[in-house]
Design an enzyme around this catalytic site. Structure first.
Site, PDB file in Angstrom:
ATOM      1  N   ASP A  20     -12.496  -1.564   3.960  1.00 33.74           N
ATOM      2  CA  ASP A  20     -13.269  -0.348   4.234  1.00 33.74           C
ATOM      3  C   ASP A  20     -14.774  -0.566   4.104  1.00 33.74           C
ATOM      4  O   ASP A  20     -15.535   0.405   4.110  1.00 33.74           O
ATOM      5  CB  ASP A  20     -12.893   0.756   3.224  1.00 33.74           C
ATOM      6  CG  ASP A  20     -11.541   1.390   3.505  1.00 33.74           C
ATOM      7  OD1 ASP A  20     -11.133   1.421   4.677  1.00 33.74           O
ATOM      8  OD2 ASP A  20     -10.898   1.848   2.542  1.00 33.74           O
TER       9      ASP A  20
ATOM     10  N   ASP B  93       0.861  -1.170   0.000  1.00 31.60           N
ATOM     11  CA  ASP B  93       0.000   0.000   0.000  1.00 31.60           C
ATOM     12  C   ASP B  93       0.902   1.227   0.000  1.00 31.60           C
ATOM     13  O   ASP B  93       1.892   1.263   0.735  1.00 31.60           O
ATOM     14  CB  ASP B  93      -0.862   0.000   1.278  1.00 31.60           C
ATOM     15  CG  ASP B  93      -2.297   0.332   0.995  1.00 31.60           C
ATOM     16  OD1 ASP B  93      -2.534   1.441   0.475  1.00 31.60           O
ATOM     17  OD2 ASP B  93      -3.176  -0.494   1.296  1.00 31.60           O
TER      18      ASP B  93
ATOM     19  N   ASP C 159      -3.139   4.704  -2.320  1.00 26.18           N
ATOM     20  CA  ASP C 159      -4.216   5.200  -1.472  1.00 26.18           C
ATOM     21  C   ASP C 159      -4.601   6.646  -1.800  1.00 26.18           C
ATOM     22  O   ASP C 159      -3.726   7.496  -1.992  1.00 26.18           O
ATOM     23  CB  ASP C 159      -3.705   5.126  -0.014  1.00 26.18           C
ATOM     24  CG  ASP C 159      -4.766   5.455   0.992  1.00 26.18           C
ATOM     25  OD1 ASP C 159      -5.656   4.620   1.179  1.00 26.18           O
ATOM     26  OD2 ASP C 159      -4.717   6.548   1.595  1.00 26.18           O
TER      27      ASP C 159
ATOM     28  N   GLU D 153      -6.463   4.016  -6.140  1.00 19.53           N
ATOM     29  CA  GLU D 153      -7.746   4.192  -5.443  1.00 19.53           C
ATOM     30  C   GLU D 153      -8.281   5.548  -5.888  1.00 19.53           C
ATOM     31  O   GLU D 153      -7.927   6.585  -5.339  1.00 19.53           O
ATOM     32  CB  GLU D 153      -7.573   4.158  -3.922  1.00 19.53           C
ATOM     33  CG  GLU D 153      -8.925   4.066  -3.237  1.00 19.53           C
ATOM     34  CD  GLU D 153      -8.930   4.510  -1.774  1.00 19.53           C
ATOM     35  OE1 GLU D 153      -9.817   4.091  -1.048  1.00 19.53           O
ATOM     36  OE2 GLU D 153      -8.051   5.292  -1.375  1.00 19.53           O
TER      37      GLU D 153
END
Ligand code: BGC
Length: 549
Positions: free
Chosen positions: A317, A98, A199, A244
Site C-alpha cells: 500500500d 490475509d 485487514d 492492521e
C-alpha cells in the site's frame, strides 16, 4: 513478557499477483510462490504473509472477497494451496493469510442475496439502511473517495462501503454473520494456516451517531467483537495474528497486543507515514528523519516489556522506501540498506516486503491508463475535481501511488524480469535489467546479500534474545538525520547507528570498544572496528556493533 513461539518470526510479505507467474496468464500464482520457496528460505526468514488469494473479482486486488473458502482460479487451486503449505512447512516457514472481514466483495453470494431483499436474512449480513429524501443515511465518506453509501437500485435503501463500492461492509452486529466468519477462519486453520494478517480490523464496529471517521474507526465497544473473534478462532489455537490497526490511543496498545490482547502484534506504520514527496517534507529530509525517529522511539517505549510491534518499511500500500526517504539522486543500494537497517533491529517482529531486499523502486507512469487500481482512478478524478490539471493529477499519483509497490517481482534481467512468459497484468519496471535477484544473489556486496546478513544476525544464537526481548535505548537523538539506538539484554549491548542523510556525520560523543557485526559500506569480514573516539558515519552508512567496553 511471556515467551511465545511467534516472537521468533522474521517475516516476508508476498503480493501474489506480482510474485511469479507459472502458467503464462500474466498473473502471479500459488505455484509461483512454491517455485521460490528456496529463495525465500535463502533470505533466512521463517514466516510468510500472503496477501489475499481467495476468490475475488480483483477490484481491490483481492481485498474484495467473493468466496472466503475458495482459491481464486487466477492463483490456482486448493491443491496448490495445500502444496504451498506443505512446502513451507518442510522448510520451517510459517504461513499466514490475509483475513479481510470488514467487508466482502459485492459479488459475494451473501451480498447478491442482500440486494434482492435488503430486509431479508442476508440483508442483515450487511449494513443497509434507508436514506432520507433521496440522500444517503449520513455523510460518511469512503477511504477511497466519494460517499460511503451506495443506493440499492431505486429501493430507497443504501449499503455502506468504507472502501470501494465493490466492497460492502459486513454487519458485525449480526451473530449469524460472526459465526459464518469464525467457521471459515477455523477451516483455514484446520488446513494448516497458522494465523492471519487482519485487514482493516479497527472498522468493524460502527456508531451512526457520530460523524466522519469517528463513526467507524475504533468505535467504543469494538473490543467485545475483537475478543469474541479471537476466542472463537485463532486464540485457543495459538495462532499468530497481525492486526492492521490505525489510530488507537497510545494507552490502548496493551489492550490490543499486550498479554491477553486481541492480536499477537500489530503493524507499526510510523516509517510508512513519512514521505519526502509530501508537500510538508519536500526538501527537508533531516527534519523528516528526526520527526520519524521521535515517533518511532515513542512507540518502542510504549511497547517495551509489554508487547512486540510488527516493524515494516514497505508493503503493498506504500511507494518503495528509497523514494520516500531520499532525494532521487541519493536512492542507491547503500541508502536502501541503511533504511532497512534502522527498522530491522528495533524490538518487534520485522516483515520484509517482496522486492524490498533487492531494492525495487517506484516506476512512474506516463499515462493514467498504465495504472490498475480502482482507488487510483478515484483519486485521479478527485484531484481534478479539486482543480488539478490531468498532468498535475498524474504527477501526484506518480509521487505517492500505492501501486508502485505492486509492479512485478524482478527475478532476472530478461524479458519481464523473469516474472512471466505472457503479458504481465501490470508493467514490469524496465530497471529490472539492473535491479534483479539473479544479479544480486551471488554478489557479496549486493543489497540482497546484505539483507541475508541482517536476517542471519537477528537469528544468531548469542544475539537472538537480545534482538527480540532486549530493551531499545535511543542514542544520539540530538544528531540530525541519524537514527541510532542500543539494544540491551542481560549485559550484552548492541549499537545500531544509521545515517539517513547524504552527508557524513560525526556522532557527538565518543564511543569505544566496538566490534562491528554489520556495516553496509565495507562488507568484508576484515572490516576493522572503528577507532575509539567519535564515530564517523559516511553518507547513508549503517553500522551494527557489539559494545564490548
Ligand atoms: C489493505 C488495502 C485494501 C484495504 C481494503 C487495506 O488495509 O492493505 O490494500 O485496499 O485494506 O481492504
Amino acid at each position: 513478557m511471556k515467551k511465545q513461539w511467534w516472537h521468533e518470526l522474521i517475516g516476508y510479505q508476498i503480493y501474489p499477483r506480482s510474485f511469479q507467474d507459472t502458467d503464462g496468464d500474466g498473473n502471479g500464482d500459488l505455484r509461483g510462490i512454491l517455485r521460490h520457496l528456496d529463495d525465500i528460505q535463502e533470505l533466512g526468514v521463517n514466516a510468510l504473509w500472503i496477501c489475499p488469494v481467495t476468490k475475488s473479482p480483483m477490484l481491490d486486488s483481492g481485498y474484495d472477497t467473493a468466496d472466503y473458502d475458495q482459491i481464486d482460479p487466477m492463483f490456482g487451486t486448493m491443491e496448490d494451496m495445500k502444496a504451498l503449505l506443505a512446502g513451507a512447512k518442510s522448510r520451517g516457514i510459517h504461513v499466514i493469510m490475509d483475513l479481510v472481514v470488514n467487508h466482502s466483495s459485492s459479488e459475494h453470494p451473501w451480498f447478491l442475496e442482500a440486494l434482492k431483499n435488503p430486509e431479508g436474512e442476508y440483508g442483515k449480513y450487511y449494513i443497509i439502511r434507508r436514506g432520507h429524501d433521496g440522500q444517503p443515511p449520513n455523510g460518511w465518506r469512503s477511504f477511497f473517495g466519494g460517499s460511503a453509501w451506495e443506493p440499492v437500485g431505486d429501493s430507497g435503501y443504501y449499503y455502506l462501503h468504507l472502501f470501494t463500492k465493490y466492497q460492502p461492509d459486513l454487519n458485525w452486529e449480526n451473530p449469524r454473520l460472526r459465526q459464518e466468519i469464525y467457521g471459515m477462519i477455523n477451516r483455514w486453520m484446520d488446513m494448516g494456516v497458522e494465523g492471519f494478517r487482519i485487514d482493516s480490523i479497527n472498522h468493524l464496529k460502527k456508531d451512526f451517531s457520530r460523524s466522519g471517521e469517528d463513526g467507524f474507526t475504533n468505535v467504543e465497544g469494538i473490543g467485545e467483537l475483537l475478543r469474541e473473534l479471537r476466542d472463537n478462532t485463532y486464540g485457543p489455537r495459538g495462532g499468530f495474528t497481525i492486526g492492521e490497526v490505525n489510530g488507537i490511543r497510545p494507552e490502548q496498545m496493551e489492550e490490543y497486543i499486550g498479554e491477553g490482547g486481541y492480536f499477537s502484534t500489530m503493524f507499526d506504520f510510523t516509517c510508512m507515514r513519512y514521505r519526502l514527496q509530501s508537500p510538508c517534507w519536500q526538501g527537508r529530509q533531516e527534519e523528516m528523519v528526526d520527526a520519524c525517529r521521535k515517533e518511532l522511539f515513542d512507540s518502542q517505549r510504549r511497547a517495551a516489556g509489554r508487547a512486540l510491534l510488527c516493524n515494516v518499511m514497505e508493503n503493498h500500500d506504500t511507494p518503495r522506501l528509497g523514494g520516500r526517504f531520499c532525494p532521487p539522486e541519493e536512492i542507491s543500494p547503500r541508502s536502501k540498506a541503511a533504511l532497512g537497517t534502522m527498522n530491522f533491529f528495533l524490538a518487534g517482529i520485522p516483515f520484509i516486503y517482496q522486492g524490498q531486499a533487492i531494492g525495487m523502486e517506484d516506476y512512474p507512469k506516463e499515462d493514467i491508463s498504465q495504472f490498475r487500481d480502482f482507488a487510483t482512478f478515484n483519486l485521479y478524478r478527485e484531484y481534478q475535481q479539486d482543480g488539478a490539471t490531468a498532468a498535475e493529477a498524474l504527477a501526484r499519483l506518480n509521487a505517492d501511488s500505492r501501486e508502485h509497490a505492486r509492479t512485478p517481482m524482478q527475478w532476472d534481467g530478461g524479458v519481464n524480469g523473469g516474472f512471466t512468459d505472457g503479458e504481465p497484468w501490470f508493467d514490469v519496471n524496465p530497471n529490472c535489467v539492473r535491479i534483479n535477484l539473479e544479479a544480486q544473489r551471488t554478489d557479496p556486496a549486493s543489497l540482497f546479500s546484505y539483507y541475508r546478513k541482517m536476517v542471519a544476525l537477528r537469528k544468531r544464537e548469542d544475539l537472538r534474545e537480545l534482538f527480540i526481548y532486549g530493551e531499545t535505548v535511543p542514542v544520539f537523538e540530538e544528531c540530525g538525520g541519524v537514527i541510532a539506538y542500543e539494544r540491551r539484554w542481560e549485559g550484552t549491548r548492541v549499537l545500531v547507528a544509521c545515517n539517513i542523510s547524504g552527508r557524513p556525520v560525526s556522532l557527538p560523543q565518543p564511543v569505544s570498544g566496538l566490534e562491528v557485526l554489520l556495516d553496509n559500506i565495507q562488507e568484508t569480514p576484515e572490516k576493522t572496528a572503528p577507532q575509539d573516539g567519535n564515530l564517523e558515519l559516511q553518507p547513508y552508512e549503517a553500522l551494527v556493533c557489539r559494545i564490548t567496553a
